[in-house]
Design an enzyme around this catalytic site. Structure first.
Site, PDB file in Angstrom:
ATOM      1  N   CYS B 461       0.749  -1.047  -0.188  1.00 28.08           N
ATOM      2  CA  CYS B 461       0.348   0.089   0.496  1.00 28.08           C
ATOM      3  C   CYS B 461       1.112   1.138  -0.409  1.00 28.08           C
ATOM      4  O   CYS B 461       0.427   2.313  -0.502  1.00 28.08           O
ATOM      5  CB  CYS B 461      -0.956  -0.160   1.236  1.00 28.08           C
ATOM      6  SG  CYS B 461      -2.131  -0.803   1.632  1.00 28.08           S
ATOM      7  N   GLU B 463       5.081   1.490   1.653  1.00 30.62           N
ATOM      8  CA  GLU B 463       5.743   1.451   2.002  1.00 30.62           C
ATOM      9  C   GLU B 463       7.267   1.565   0.671  1.00 30.62           C
ATOM     10  O   GLU B 463       6.840   0.576  -0.764  1.00 30.62           O
ATOM     11  CB  GLU B 463       6.320  -0.445   2.358  1.00 30.62           C
ATOM     12  CG  GLU B 463       5.358  -0.526   3.460  1.00 30.62           C
ATOM     13  CD  GLU B 463       3.770  -1.234   2.490  1.00 30.62           C
ATOM     14  OE1 GLU B 463       3.269  -0.296   2.684  1.00 30.62           O
ATOM     15  OE2 GLU B 463       3.636  -2.251   3.066  1.00 30.62           O
TER      16      GLU B 463
END
Lengths: 326, 824
Positions: B461, B463
């Site tokens: 999502c 990182e």
């Protein structure tokens, strides 16, 4: 006597507006207007004073809150049978705004806050990088932007000092010498020509159109970039004859032509705001949207056929206006 | 035609509609794409038992082997025996151990919930994300292995080792932090070194391993573990080769009975698969096929979330250039192949337990992010023709996979900005925007070399990851900072439950200054971060012992060089990233306390505590006040509240950053919730920001929005200024800001250019990561009422997009209630 910091009554500051001038802009809505258009969608802009608005559905009840009644010095908070605030007694209201200061639920909302020029500038400058990035700037609107003339001039001067692009949105029903003083400080004007017939104009706005047309002539001689807006109000000013009249005025009497002529379709907006001010809403007639849409496009074509840059709405790019990232 | 300055196939400024999402069909100019899209959409979601059975057999058969050999042989066994499929019209093949849109099961990670759900709540009776009913035989088979896996999974081993305090603070207790992701499944959250895979092929990797193995002395006791590791590597490589050849064989078999035209296609599939079984690819198609199979095996080995596709436009570019320059393929052929690859990726599915489904995420593998754009290893703009083709392939397919990230920086070309803005305006929520100007310094802060930092990819999502060099355990835990505050004002106890959770730090009513609140918060924070860190280390240790990943380790530098598995610290960079969530909730709660109790003294501490304990019941006036603009709120460019958000952010980061992990690396904090703000809120009592019990907490680094009010009322630029005050570089594991715009304000060329200006500002202001929903409340509400009609409506959740109708009701509501910015 010490010099008092200039202040004005602002009823809204909207950051990130995109349709009133090029790029991304911060729009300052100044309270007070010289006209009383029947279709006005911002009734809270008309009076120059701060005034309380009432949102009945947000009230949590006078019996276990009641802060407003306790705060009101004139007993002007009116309650309905279930114990909710229903209105303000406008005839006795002292406009002290104490009720809106204490209401925890935003059921009583102050239309208009007093702000210093510094405070307004601080809010404007917070988005300066974005204005520069997008070719945007600041738009002053109303009400009538020139109603609080001294305050407007102060803000325009300060924006000029910061090299910000400025736009003034005006109904032009203002003294011409005031208008003339704004010219050196303004980069773009947006103004309405609502009706070519002074009689109709008076019937729907409370004032004739002579001053407005004269100011339009005056502005067109300055060569400043201009956008003309025509609000199209069904049954009021949407007849061909009116549009043809405005067209001829622009063609024959405006020395420099506007960059764009925007036809604004009437929408039933602001009904809730009228209610909050205890004002009657008169534009209740339903409009058949598809038919109306077609009619507006027909009216637009009357202008374009004469070679004028007319469009429906405010979202079309404006030739000759810098804005947006290259 | 110059390919260096080209902008894809569609005109760079082509518009694809505004807020149309993925409703409709035939988005692609290629008939084959549209046909295969239809085939994909028409295939029902199922759950498959074959992988589970094969793994159980293999674990039984190879039980005497060292653990790493056992798991290697198990993977090989699966690759050699699991049914494989080539569907009509396909030119590219792959699978993750189950048929198209069927979920394989991974019993070695956790199994009790699978058996339990089959018995009590079968997958087809779920309300959301349901599957076709399983046959009686399938159910019986899956139940027959329950005993084998009892107390014999990563989940079981981890729980057995945790302390009562850790368990009490985790999802198994009061849910202050949640580490389900790494507890119940593979760690995932990694991006293989595709450059290395494509340069060497499986054969080249094999030679590297053999060379290292040859150099070891079997009589050296220190060499034994390395020998096992290399032996395991060779075993999985045999499996990989066999897997490719099985596809080739299947293609030739199908060709026998196919039409002449299809037979020729299948023979080409076979040729490509046979070639890449050992040799490195030469053409774009061969490279793409190896990319797909190479990735599918990572997924088959360990069903980790967020196995990401790296900088696809960069590592595929040499093959693209080769094909265009030699006339091997046209731009259009390549664009279509990318679209077909996206369809294959979306065909791979992952089974999640019923609670996970109810609370949050959508379908698909999850977190399988592809990154394009950005700067190269020298710091120069790396945009190329493929950057555009990939974005268009996504616009032409609009599927769940891959999740798409575009890296932007101050020199991103105008044409790419236009492409990005037009892609965003479609309204599927894709792509998300990463800011190189922050992400690269953040990578340096995590210890990357400058070149590796510039070469980062987005994983999952949110990182940032040194693709191919890092094993980052990026989604280790979600940690609710607003619950730390609850304990800090109530002497370490919950407000509605008398359990003593944390140290005694005093009651709010006894504090004489606001600084004492902050001090108590600091002490509680340290205590719970410690518990979180120790529990994560415990789980990671179990992964190392019981579920090493020899295949993935082939594709992460320096595992082969060091002779160590990724789970044992073989990677060049070893990070662990747990996230703080509910930043806004904590900040606004602190603001309420500071303003009303200490600065203005309009209420007493006791009144506030009483109101919270009563879940605001009987405290209407205070409840409304706290939710009104009369209290300072984070997200309005108001320093009073924003400084408190900064304090919360820094306090969390301070206690997480630089803590050692079990792989010889260290922790790197992130600050985001993804969709975790909904389930975390569901176990949390009322909070002082004006949130009622069990409402969602604030999402990511966004502002609070409760059932009665959005706390950010000053529009997007004020929000932007507020979040820009946070030190994003410090959050090496990422941050995220969700934007929701009314479609009307991005309409027309003016709207497009204003969106671009906003993107530019986000880059200038060093906000790390933003994503956009271009959708109206009315559309979302209509979809709730008529899910069938809107079943393909993709919306942005947080870090990812999902089909709105597949989301849990609470999450749907949360998305609807996020502040919608509209201007004019």
């Amino acid at each position: 006597m010490s010099q008092r910091e200039p202040t004005g009554i602002v009823f809204n500051i909207q950051r990130f507006t995109v349709h009133d001038g090029p790029g991304i802009r911060t729009e300052i809505f100044l309270k007070g207007c010289t006209l009383r258009c029947k279709w006005c969608s911002n009734p809270e802009s008309q009076s120059p004073r701060r005034e309380p608005g009432v949102y009945i559905t947000k009230c949590i009840g006078l019996d276990h809150c009641g802060l407003c009644s306790q705060a009101c010095p004139t007993g002007s908070i009116l309650r309905e049978e279930h114990g909710f605030v229903t209105a303000i007694a406008r005839d006795t209201c002292a406009h002290c705004m104490r009720c809106t200061d204490v209401c925890p639920a935003n059921a009583l909302k102050s239309w208009g806050v007093e702000m210093t020029a510094d405070q307004v500038m601080e809010e404007i400058l917070a988005d300066r990088p974005l204005m520069e990035r997008s070719g945007g700037g600041v738009t002053f609107s109303g009400g009538e932007a020139l109603f609080q003339f001294d305050f407007l001039m102060e803000l325009l001067r300060r924006c000029r000092a910061k090299e910000l692009h400025t736009c003034v949105e005006t109904a032009l029903h203002v003294p011409q010498d005031h208008l003339a003083q704004t010219v050196p400080l303004t980069d773009l004007y947006i103004f309405d020509i609502k009706d070519i017939s002074s009689q109709r104009h008076r019937a729907f706005t409370g004032a004739g159109n002579e001053l407005i047309l004269d100011n339009a002539r005056f502005l067109s001689r300055t060569g400043k970039p201009m956008v003309v807006r025509i609000p199209i109000i069904p049954g009021h000013n949407d007849m061909e004859e009116n549009i043809l009249g405005i067209r001829d005025f622009i063609l024959q009497e405006m020395e420099h032509k506007p960059l764009q002529i925007q036809f604004l379709r009437f929408r039933r907006l602001g009904e809730e705001k009228y209610a909050s001010l205890g004002m009657p809403y008169v534009m209740t007639e339903e409009v058949e949207r598809a038919e109306f849409e077609q009619h507006v496009h027909h009216l637009v074509s009357l202008m374009t056929q004469a070679g004028l840059p007319a469009v429906a709405g405010t979202t079309k790019p404006i030739a000759g206006l810098s804005g947006g990232t290259p | 035609m110059s390919i260096l300055h080209a902008c894809g196939n569609d005109p760079y400024d082509k518009e694809y509609g505004i807020a149309v999402s993925a409703l409709g069909e035939n988005f692609s100019p290629y008939e084959r794409t549209n046909q295969l899209l239809k085939q994909l959409h028409d295939t029902p979601y199922t759950v498959d038992d074959q992988r589970a059975m094969l793994v159980t057999e293999a674990y039984d058969r190879f039980r005497a082997d060292p653990q790493i050999i056992k798991v290697a042989k198990t993977l090989k066994y699966v690759l050699e025996h699991v049914d494989i499929h080539i569907y009509p019209g396909e030119l590219l093949v792959c699978g993750n151990g189950a048929p198209m849109k069927s979920c394989p099961i991974f019993p070695e990670f956790s199994y009790a919930w699978v058996a339990d759900e089959i018995r009590t709540f079968p997958f087809h009776v779920r309300e959301m994300q349901k599957y076709e009913p399983q046959t009686k035989e399938q159910e019986e088979r899956l139940l027959s292995i329950e005993e084998f896996w009892r107390d014999n999974t990563v989940d079981d081993y981890s729980c057995a080792r945790m302390t009562p305090e850790e368990i009490r603070a985790s999802q198994m207790g009061y849910g202050l932090f949640v580490n389900t992701i790494i507890l119940r499944a593979g760690v995932g959250h990694t991006s293989p070194n595709y450059r290395r895979l494509l340069a060497k092929g499986f054969g080249g990797l094999r030679r590297d391993v053999e060379e290292k193995l040859k150099a070891l002395d079997r009589t050296d006791p220190d060499a034994l573990q390395k020998i096992y590791y290399y032996q395991a590597s060779l075993i999985v490589l045999e499996g990989a080769e066999a897997y490719c050849r099985r596809y080739a064989k299947l293609a030739l078999e199908q060709a026998k009975t196919a039409s002449p035209e299809r037979a020729a296609e299948l023979e080409e599939v076979a040729r490509v698969c046979n070639h890449i079984a050992v040799e490195p690819p030469r053409t774009f198609r061969e490279a793409l096929q190896l990319f797909l199979l190479g990735t599918a095996i990572v997924v088959t080995e360990a069903n980790g979330q967020s196995i990401s596709y790296g900088r696809f436009d960069q590592f595929m570019y040499p093959f693209y250039r080769h094909d265009i320059e030699t006339g091997t393929a046209t731009k259009q052929e390549i664009e279509m192949l990318i679209e077909l690859a996206f369809i294959k990726l979306t065909g791979m599915q992952k089974l999640r337990d019923k609670n996970a489904v109810k609370q949050a995420s959508g379908r698909g593998l999850g977190g399988d992010c592809m990154t394009v754009g950005g700067v190269d290893r020298r710091g120069l703009d790396a945009t190329n023709d493929l950057t555009f083709l990939v974005l268009d392939a996504r616009n032409h397919t609009r599927l769940i996979s891959p999740w798409m990230a575009v890296r932007m920086h101050k020199n991103t070309p105008w044409e790419l900005k236009v492409k990005v803005a037009n892609s965003i305006r479609i309204g599927t929520g894709e792509p998300k925007i990463f800011n190189d100007e922050v992400a690269i310094p953040a990578g340096l802060g995590k210890g990357y070399s400058l070149e590796d930092a510039r070469d980062y990819t987005v994983v999952g999502c949110v990182e940032i990851d040194a693709a191919g060099y890092e094993y980052g355990c990026h989604d280790a835990t979600y940690f609710n900072v607003s619950r730390v505050l609850e304990l800090a004002i109530n002497d370490g106890k919950w407000l509605h439950d008398d359990v003593q959770m944390g140290p005694h730090t005093g009651y709010l009513k006894d504090f004489t200054s606001f600084d004492q609140v902050l001090d108590a918060f600091d002490i509680q924070m340290k205590y719970f971060v410690d518990l979180m860190v120790s529990s994560i280390n415990t789980i990671e240790e179990v992964h190392k012992e019981y579920k090493p990943l020899p295949y993935l380790s082939l594709l992460i530098d320096n595992c082969i060089e060091s002779g160590r598995d990724v789970t044992a610290g073989g990677a060049k960079y070893n990070l662990t990233g747990p996230q703080a969530l509910a930043l806004g909730t904590a900040a606004d709660s602190l603001s309420t306390i500071k303003q009303l109790v200490f600065d203005e003294k309009t209420i007493t501490a006791q009144t506030l505590i009483d109101a919270l304990k009563a879940n605001w019941e009987g405290y209407d006036t205070l409840y409304r006040l706290v939710n009104s603009d009369k209290v300072h709120h984070y997200g309005n460019d108001d320093d009073y509240a924003d400084e408190l958000a900064k304090f919360v952010f820094d306090t969390y980061c301070k206690y997480v950053e630089k803590r050692p992990n079990v792989r010889g690396g260290r922790f790197a904090p992130g600050v985001y919730s993804v969709a975790g703000n909904v389930p975390h809120g569901m176990v949390q009592w009322a909070s002082a920001d004006g949130r009622q019990a069990y409402e969602p907490v604030s999402d990511c680094i966004g502002a609070v929005h409760t059932h009665v009010a959005s706390h950010d009322i000053k529009g997007p630029t004020a929000m932007l200024n507020s979040v820009a005050k946070l030190d994003h570089e410090r959050a090496g594991n990422g941050t995220l800001l969700n934007w929701k715009f009314n479609p009307s304000c991005v309409q027309g060329e003016t709207g497009r250019n204003n969106l671009i200006a906003l993107l530019d500002m986000i880059i200038d202001k060093k906000v790390m990561h933003s994503q956009f929903n271009i959708i109206t409340r009315e559309q979302l509400e209509a979809a709730q009422k008529d899910p069938e009609k809107y079943k393909h409506m993709l919306v942005r959740v947080a870090g990812y997009s999902a089909y709105f109708v597949d989301l849990g009701v609470n999450l749907q509501r949360d998305i609807i209630e996020r502040t919608e910015f509209s201007f004019d």
